[in-house]
Motif scaffolding. Sequence first.
Motif, PDB file in Angstrom:
ATOM      1  N   GLN A   1      21.754  25.774  -2.740  1.00  0.00           N
ATOM      2  CA  GLN A   1      22.810  24.969  -2.115  1.00  0.00           C
ATOM      3  C   GLN A   1      24.134  25.174  -2.848  1.00  0.00           C
ATOM      4  O   GLN A   1      25.192  25.247  -2.226  1.00  0.00           O
ATOM      5  CB  GLN A   1      22.452  23.476  -2.163  1.00  0.00           C
ATOM      6  N   ALA A   2      24.074  25.257  -4.172  1.00  0.00           N
ATOM      7  CA  ALA A   2      25.287  25.353  -4.989  1.00  0.00           C
ATOM      8  C   ALA A   2      26.045  26.659  -4.740  1.00  0.00           C
ATOM      9  O   ALA A   2      27.271  26.651  -4.613  1.00  0.00           O
ATOM     10  CB  ALA A   2      24.937  25.226  -6.469  1.00  0.00           C
ATOM     11  N   ALA A   3      25.335  27.784  -4.674  1.00  0.00           N
ATOM     12  CA  ALA A   3      26.013  29.076  -4.510  1.00  0.00           C
ATOM     13  C   ALA A   3      26.792  29.151  -3.190  1.00  0.00           C
ATOM     14  O   ALA A   3      27.969  29.503  -3.196  1.00  0.00           O
ATOM     15  CB  ALA A   3      25.010  30.220  -4.642  1.00  0.00           C
ATOM     16  N   PRO A   4      26.193  28.801  -2.041  1.00  0.00           N
ATOM     17  CA  PRO A   4      26.975  28.830  -0.801  1.00  0.00           C
ATOM     18  C   PRO A   4      28.131  27.824  -0.794  1.00  0.00           C
ATOM     19  O   PRO A   4      29.190  28.097  -0.223  1.00  0.00           O
ATOM     20  CB  PRO A   4      25.967  28.495   0.293  1.00  0.00           C
ATOM     21  N   ARG A   5      27.950  26.673  -1.439  1.00  0.00           N
ATOM     22  CA  ARG A   5      29.042  25.690  -1.510  1.00  0.00           C
ATOM     23  C   ARG A   5      30.218  26.265  -2.291  1.00  0.00           C
ATOM     24  O   ARG A   5      31.362  26.210  -1.854  1.00  0.00           O
ATOM     25  CB  ARG A   5      28.565  24.393  -2.177  1.00  0.00           C
ATOM     26  N   GLU A   6      29.935  26.862  -3.441  1.00  0.00           N
ATOM     27  CA  GLU A   6      30.999  27.480  -4.234  1.00  0.00           C
ATOM     28  C   GLU A   6      31.655  28.628  -3.469  1.00  0.00           C
ATOM     29  O   GLU A   6      32.873  28.790  -3.502  1.00  0.00           O
ATOM     30  CB  GLU A   6      30.453  27.976  -5.583  1.00  0.00           C
ATOM     31  N   LEU A   7      30.846  29.413  -2.770  1.00  0.00           N
ATOM     32  CA  LEU A   7      31.378  30.508  -1.962  1.00  0.00           C
ATOM     33  C   LEU A   7      32.369  29.982  -0.933  1.00  0.00           C
ATOM     34  O   LEU A   7      33.476  30.511  -0.787  1.00  0.00           O
ATOM     35  CB  LEU A   7      30.231  31.242  -1.260  1.00  0.00           C
ATOM     36  N   GLU A   8      31.981  28.918  -0.227  1.00  0.00           N
ATOM     37  CA  GLU A   8      32.859  28.366   0.795  1.00  0.00           C
ATOM     38  C   GLU A   8      34.132  27.772   0.184  1.00  0.00           C
ATOM     39  O   GLU A   8      35.226  27.959   0.722  1.00  0.00           O
ATOM     40  CB  GLU A   8      32.122  27.308   1.615  1.00  0.00           C
ATOM     41  N   GLU A   9      34.014  27.091  -0.943  1.00  0.00           N
ATOM     42  CA  GLU A   9      35.191  26.512  -1.605  1.00  0.00           C
ATOM     43  C   GLU A   9      36.186  27.584  -2.032  1.00  0.00           C
ATOM     44  O   GLU A   9      37.391  27.393  -1.938  1.00  0.00           O
ATOM     45  CB  GLU A   9      34.771  25.699  -2.832  1.00  0.00           C
ATOM     46  N   GLU A  10      35.684  28.727  -2.491  1.00  0.00           N
ATOM     47  CA  GLU A  10      36.565  29.769  -3.031  1.00  0.00           C
ATOM     48  C   GLU A  10      36.998  30.812  -2.018  1.00  0.00           C
ATOM     49  O   GLU A  10      37.975  31.518  -2.254  1.00  0.00           O
ATOM     50  CB  GLU A  10      35.896  30.437  -4.230  1.00  0.00           C
TER      51      GLU A  10
ATOM     52  N   ALA B   1      36.308  30.291   1.810  1.00  0.00           N
ATOM     53  CA  ALA B   1      36.260  29.723   3.165  1.00  0.00           C
ATOM     54  C   ALA B   1      35.213  30.403   4.048  1.00  0.00           C
ATOM     55  O   ALA B   1      35.233  30.254   5.263  1.00  0.00           O
ATOM     56  CB  ALA B   1      37.634  29.756   3.837  1.00  0.00           C
ATOM     57  N   LEU B   2      34.277  31.140   3.435  1.00  0.00           N
ATOM     58  CA  LEU B   2      33.207  31.785   4.202  1.00  0.00           C
ATOM     59  C   LEU B   2      31.905  31.027   3.998  1.00  0.00           C
ATOM     60  O   LEU B   2      31.611  30.576   2.890  1.00  0.00           O
ATOM     61  CB  LEU B   2      33.023  33.241   3.763  1.00  0.00           C
ATOM     62  N   ARG B   3      31.137  30.918   5.070  1.00  0.00           N
ATOM     63  CA  ARG B   3      29.844  30.232   5.016  1.00  0.00           C
ATOM     64  C   ARG B   3      28.720  31.255   4.945  1.00  0.00           C
ATOM     65  O   ARG B   3      28.751  32.267   5.648  1.00  0.00           O
ATOM     66  CB  ARG B   3      29.649  29.364   6.249  1.00  0.00           C
ATOM     67  N   ALA B   4      27.752  30.949   4.091  1.00  0.00           N
ATOM     68  CA  ALA B   4      26.604  31.833   3.929  1.00  0.00           C
ATOM     69  C   ALA B   4      25.380  30.986   3.618  1.00  0.00           C
ATOM     70  O   ALA B   4      25.479  29.779   3.413  1.00  0.00           O
ATOM     71  CB  ALA B   4      26.864  32.828   2.796  1.00  0.00           C
ATOM     72  N   THR B   5      24.246  31.662   3.560  1.00  0.00           N
ATOM     73  CA  THR B   5      22.991  31.009   3.223  1.00  0.00           C
ATOM     74  C   THR B   5      22.501  31.573   1.894  1.00  0.00           C
ATOM     75  O   THR B   5      22.469  32.794   1.720  1.00  0.00           O
ATOM     76  CB  THR B   5      21.931  31.285   4.314  1.00  0.00           C
ATOM     77  N   GLY B   6      22.127  30.690   0.970  1.00  0.00           N
ATOM     78  CA  GLY B   6      21.534  31.138  -0.285  1.00  0.00           C
ATOM     79  C   GLY B   6      20.149  31.694  -0.025  1.00  0.00           C
ATOM     80  O   GLY B   6      19.341  31.044   0.632  1.00  0.00           O
ATOM     81  N   GLN B   7      19.884  32.894  -0.525  1.00  0.00           N
ATOM     82  CA  GLN B   7      18.618  33.572  -0.240  1.00  0.00           C
ATOM     83  C   GLN B   7      17.644  33.576  -1.419  1.00  0.00           C
ATOM     84  O   GLN B   7      16.499  33.224  -1.260  1.00  0.00           O
ATOM     85  CB  GLN B   7      18.887  35.028   0.181  1.00  0.00           C
ATOM     86  N   ALA B   8      18.115  34.035  -2.578  1.00  0.00           N
ATOM     87  CA  ALA B   8      17.208  34.199  -3.716  1.00  0.00           C
ATOM     88  C   ALA B   8      18.006  34.377  -4.998  1.00  0.00           C
ATOM     89  O   ALA B   8      19.150  34.850  -4.976  1.00  0.00           O
ATOM     90  CB  ALA B   8      16.320  35.422  -3.502  1.00  0.00           C
TER      91      ALA B   8
ATOM     92  N   CYS C   1      23.486  35.687  -1.503  1.00  0.00           N
ATOM     93  CA  CYS C   1      23.840  34.890  -0.325  1.00  0.00           C
ATOM     94  C   CYS C   1      24.049  35.821   0.863  1.00  0.00           C
ATOM     95  O   CYS C   1      24.563  36.932   0.707  1.00  0.00           O
ATOM     96  CB  CYS C   1      25.107  34.078  -0.581  1.00  0.00           C
ATOM     97  N   LEU C   2      23.667  35.345   2.023  1.00  0.00           N
ATOM     98  CA  LEU C   2      23.737  36.157   3.236  1.00  0.00           C
ATOM     99  C   LEU C   2      24.692  35.523   4.231  1.00  0.00           C
ATOM    100  O   LEU C   2      24.555  34.357   4.587  1.00  0.00           O
ATOM    101  CB  LEU C   2      22.336  36.265   3.846  1.00  0.00           C
ATOM    102  N   LEU C   3      25.669  36.327   4.677  1.00  0.00           N
ATOM    103  CA  LEU C   3      26.585  35.889   5.731  1.00  0.00           C
ATOM    104  C   LEU C   3      25.898  36.048   7.082  1.00  0.00           C
ATOM    105  O   LEU C   3      24.988  36.866   7.228  1.00  0.00           O
ATOM    106  CB  LEU C   3      27.852  36.749   5.727  1.00  0.00           C
ATOM    107  N   PRO C   4      26.352  35.317   8.090  1.00  0.00           N
ATOM    108  CA  PRO C   4      25.817  35.544   9.432  1.00  0.00           C
ATOM    109  C   PRO C   4      26.106  36.981   9.855  1.00  0.00           C
ATOM    110  O   PRO C   4      27.081  37.588   9.399  1.00  0.00           O
ATOM    111  CB  PRO C   4      26.598  34.558  10.306  1.00  0.00           C
TER     112      PRO C   4
END
Length: 153
Positions: free
Chosen positions: A53-62, A64-71, A98-101
Motif C-alpha cells: 500500500q505504501a509504495a503506490p501511495r508514495e508513487l502517486e504523491e510524487e 500523480a500516477l496510480r499503480a498496484t504494488g506487486q512484490a 509496482c505495476l501501472l495499468p
Amino acid sequence: MQTVIAPTLPRVGVLAVVRHEDKFLLVRRGHMPDAGLWGFPGGKVEPGETLLQAAPRELEEETALRATGQAVIDTFESIRHDAQGALAFHYVIIAVRCLLPSGPCPSPQAGDDALEARWFSYADIKALGPLACERLETLAAQVLRAEGVAVSP
C-alpha cells in the motif's frame, strides 16, 4: 489494548519501482538527504500501512500516477552520520515492484518532495553517475534480470 511506542530509529521506507514500455519512472528529489539526485519514488511507511500500500501511495504523491504494488524486490539499509560521527538517520528501505495499468506510457507530474519526474531507459540510468540515488542502477538491473533481459555490468 496496550500502546506500542515506536523507536525513533531505524525507520522503514519504501521505493516504488515502475518499469513500463522499457523505461523506469524516476523522480529528482527535492529534500535531503538525496536532494537533487534521481531515484525511484518513495518515502516513509505510515503506521498501519502495508508495504504494497505504501509504495503506490508514495508513487502517486510524487508522480500523480496510480499503480498496484506487486512484490518486494529487495531490502537494504541507508545509514548516515553527521560530521561529528553522530547518527543522522537510519532507514530500512524496501523496494517494491509496482505495476501501472496497461496502455501507453503516462506522463508523470512531479509533486510532494519531487522536483521532476520522468521516464529513463536503463542506459540513461547508468549514465546518471553521481546524480543517481544509492542502489538505483542495481535495483533497475534486478528488475531487468527478473524479466529475462540481459544486463551488462
